[in-house]
Design a protein around this motif. Structure first.
Motif, PDB file in Angstrom:
ATOM      1  N   TRP A   1       7.403  19.356  14.546  1.00 26.36           N
ATOM      2  CA  TRP A   1       6.374  20.066  13.777  1.00 26.36           C
ATOM      3  C   TRP A   1       4.994  19.825  14.421  1.00 26.36           C
ATOM      4  O   TRP A   1       4.206  20.743  14.604  1.00 26.36           O
ATOM      5  N   ARG A   2       4.733  18.557  14.765  1.00 23.85           N
ATOM      6  CA  ARG A   2       3.427  18.216  15.341  1.00 23.85           C
ATOM      7  C   ARG A   2       3.210  18.958  16.664  1.00 23.85           C
ATOM      8  O   ARG A   2       2.134  19.468  16.939  1.00 23.85           O
ATOM      9  N   SER A   3       4.268  19.026  17.478  1.00 24.41           N
ATOM     10  CA  SER A   3       4.113  19.650  18.798  1.00 24.41           C
ATOM     11  C   SER A   3       3.760  21.132  18.681  1.00 24.41           C
ATOM     12  O   SER A   3       3.185  21.708  19.591  1.00 24.41           O
ATOM     13  N   LYS A   4       4.080  21.731  17.546  1.00 21.97           N
ATOM     14  CA  LYS A   4       3.780  23.149  17.369  1.00 21.97           C
ATOM     15  C   LYS A   4       2.474  23.387  16.626  1.00 21.97           C
ATOM     16  O   LYS A   4       1.885  24.470  16.724  1.00 21.97           O
ATOM     17  N   ASN A   5       2.046  22.402  15.848  1.00 23.95           N
ATOM     18  CA  ASN A   5       0.925  22.648  14.940  1.00 23.95           C
ATOM     19  C   ASN A   5      -0.332  21.836  15.199  1.00 23.95           C
ATOM     20  O   ASN A   5      -1.417  22.224  14.783  1.00 23.95           O
ATOM     21  N   MET A   6      -0.178  20.693  15.837  1.00 28.11           N
ATOM     22  CA  MET A   6      -1.320  19.791  15.943  1.00 28.11           C
ATOM     23  C   MET A   6      -1.465  19.198  17.328  1.00 28.11           C
ATOM     24  O   MET A   6      -0.498  18.677  17.879  1.00 28.11           O
ATOM     25  N   GLY A   7      -2.666  19.274  17.852  1.00 28.24           N
ATOM     26  CA  GLY A   7      -2.967  18.548  19.073  1.00 28.24           C
ATOM     27  C   GLY A   7      -3.583  17.221  18.677  1.00 28.24           C
ATOM     28  O   GLY A   7      -4.422  17.165  17.779  1.00 28.24           O
ATOM     29  N   VAL A   8      -3.147  16.145  19.329  1.00 25.39           N
ATOM     30  CA  VAL A   8      -3.644  14.822  18.957  1.00 25.39           C
ATOM     31  C   VAL A   8      -4.309  14.162  20.169  1.00 25.39           C
ATOM     32  O   VAL A   8      -3.702  14.053  21.233  1.00 25.39           O
ATOM     33  N   VAL A   9      -5.550  13.751  20.002  1.00 26.28           N
ATOM     34  CA  VAL A   9      -6.221  12.943  21.022  1.00 26.28           C
ATOM     35  C   VAL A   9      -6.274  11.518  20.486  1.00 26.28           C
ATOM     36  O   VAL A   9      -6.934  11.255  19.479  1.00 26.28           O
ATOM     37  N   TYR A  10      -5.550  10.611  21.140  1.00 30.02           N
ATOM     38  CA  TYR A  10      -5.498   9.230  20.684  1.00 30.02           C
ATOM     39  C   TYR A  10      -6.710   8.461  21.203  1.00 30.02           C
ATOM     40  O   TYR A  10      -7.202   8.720  22.310  1.00 30.02           O
ATOM     41  N   GLN A  11      -7.136   7.496  20.401  1.00 34.30           N
ATOM     42  CA  GLN A  11      -8.301   6.698  20.786  1.00 34.30           C
ATOM     43  C   GLN A  11      -8.056   5.981  22.121  1.00 34.30           C
ATOM     44  O   GLN A  11      -8.969   5.796  22.912  1.00 34.30           O
ATOM     45  N   SER A  12      -6.792   5.605  22.379  1.00 34.71           N
ATOM     46  CA  SER A  12      -6.478   4.897  23.622  1.00 34.71           C
ATOM     47  C   SER A  12      -5.808   5.820  24.647  1.00 34.71           C
ATOM     48  O   SER A  12      -5.107   5.348  25.539  1.00 34.71           O
ATOM     49  N   PHE A  13      -6.017   7.125  24.510  1.00 41.26           N
ATOM     50  CA  PHE A  13      -5.559   8.184  25.440  1.00 41.26           C
ATOM     51  C   PHE A  13      -4.044   8.365  25.494  1.00 41.26           C
ATOM     52  O   PHE A  13      -3.550   9.456  25.425  1.00 41.26           O
ATOM     53  N   GLN A  14      -3.300   7.256  25.721  1.00 43.45           N
ATOM     54  CA  GLN A  14      -1.826   7.322  25.772  1.00 43.45           C
ATOM     55  C   GLN A  14      -1.288   8.272  26.832  1.00 43.45           C
ATOM     56  O   GLN A  14      -0.321   8.996  26.582  1.00 43.45           O
ATOM     57  N   LEU A  15      -1.908   8.280  28.005  1.00 47.91           N
ATOM     58  CA  LEU A  15      -1.352   9.089  29.104  1.00 47.91           C
ATOM     59  C   LEU A  15      -0.144   8.367  29.679  1.00 47.91           C
ATOM     60  O   LEU A  15      -0.070   7.133  29.639  1.00 47.91           O
TER      61      LEU A  15
END
Ligand SMILES: Nc1ncnc2c1ncn2[C@@H]1O[C@H](COP(=O)(O)OP(=O)(O)O)[C@@H](O)[C@H]1O
Ligand SMILES: [Mg+2]
Length: 243
Positions: free
Chosen positions: A83-97
């Protein structure tokens, strides 16, 4: 106006060795489609915890979060991730690349996982997003070969990859110099005003409060609406002048 996100009686308690810690206290909030919502507050106030309840990255203790009438915490972990992958983009405080993937691969991956774009298109789109972030010349480097501020912009590009209607960003300008931060802020503003996106952005930079369409302050896990940020700043100024 549609209430896109509804938060009802939300509480979050962390269990620690020292005992329970109440991080969010009885939060009620409606967020409308097309808002550029700013969440400000001191370090440790509960801003990241609040975002992790809205994007479903972490479990709530009690209450409900519905997004577009989907009660996201009622979904299984897998269903929530999809659901998240289709509806929400998330920028994490620690980037998480992902350290083993190049920048362009980091951005292509969520597109390929969600199947939202044809693989040939996803790579072009990743390169376009890197260009928007003024990082296209670094496309084939690994994250460890670029600066923290550059990594933060890759994290933003990745959050935009699936062209989500909602963007949830945790201090997305925290590692940027002021000129780059202004550029990112302009990109976000454009996404809201020209593309109708809804953005929820956390910042500890109180000066940004007046630039959002609405600002909230989190104080010790409680939400305080900032009625009119620019007015309250002006008032502050008047008070200071009188002293
Ligand atoms: N996983 C965790 N376990 C225990 N306490 C946590 C955890 N995450 C955050 N906290 C505590 O919750 C409070 C709010 O943290 P956080 O939401 O990260 O604040 P902010 O993003 O506003 O700096 C802080 O006191 C922090 O120490
Ligand atoms: Mg935080």
């Amino acid at each position: 106006m549609t209430n896109l996100i509804k938060i009802k009686n939300l509480n979050k308690t962390y269990s620690t060795a020292a005992g329970d810690f109440v991080a969010l206290k009885d939060i009620n909030l409606h967020i409308q489609a097309g808002e550029f919502l700013g969440v400000v507050g001191k370090s440790g106030a509960g801003k990241s915890t609040f975002l992790n309840m809205i994007n479903g990255v972490d479990q709530l203790t009690s209450g409900e979060v519905t997004v577009n009438d989907v009660s996201i915490h009622s979904l299984s972990e897998d269903a929530r991730a999809l659901w998240r992958s289709k509806n929400m983009g998330v920028v994490y405080q620690s980037f998480q690349l992902l350290p083993m993937l190049t920048l362009v691969e980091n951005i292509t991956l969520p597109m390929d996982l969600s199947d939202n774009f044809h693989p040939r298109k996803s790579r072009d789109r990743a390169l376009e997003l890197l260009k928007l972030m003024e990082l296209d010349e670094h496309a084939h480097k690994l994250p460890s070969f670029i600066s923290g501020g550059q990594q933060q912009r890759v994290a933003i590009a990745r959050a935009l990859a699936n062209d989500p209607p909602i963007l949830v960003a945790d201090e997305p300008t925290g590692s940027l110099d002021s000129i780059t931060a202004d550029h990112i802020f302009d990109v976000f503003e454009h996404l809201v005003t020209q593309q109708g996106k809804t953005i929820i952005m956390v910042t500890h930079d109180m000066a940004l409060a007046e630039k959002f369409s609405r600002s909230l302050n989190i104080v010790d896990g409680q939400l305080v609406e900032i009625a009119n940020a620019s007015e309250s700043i002006a008032m502050d100024h008047t008070i200071r002048m009188r002293k």
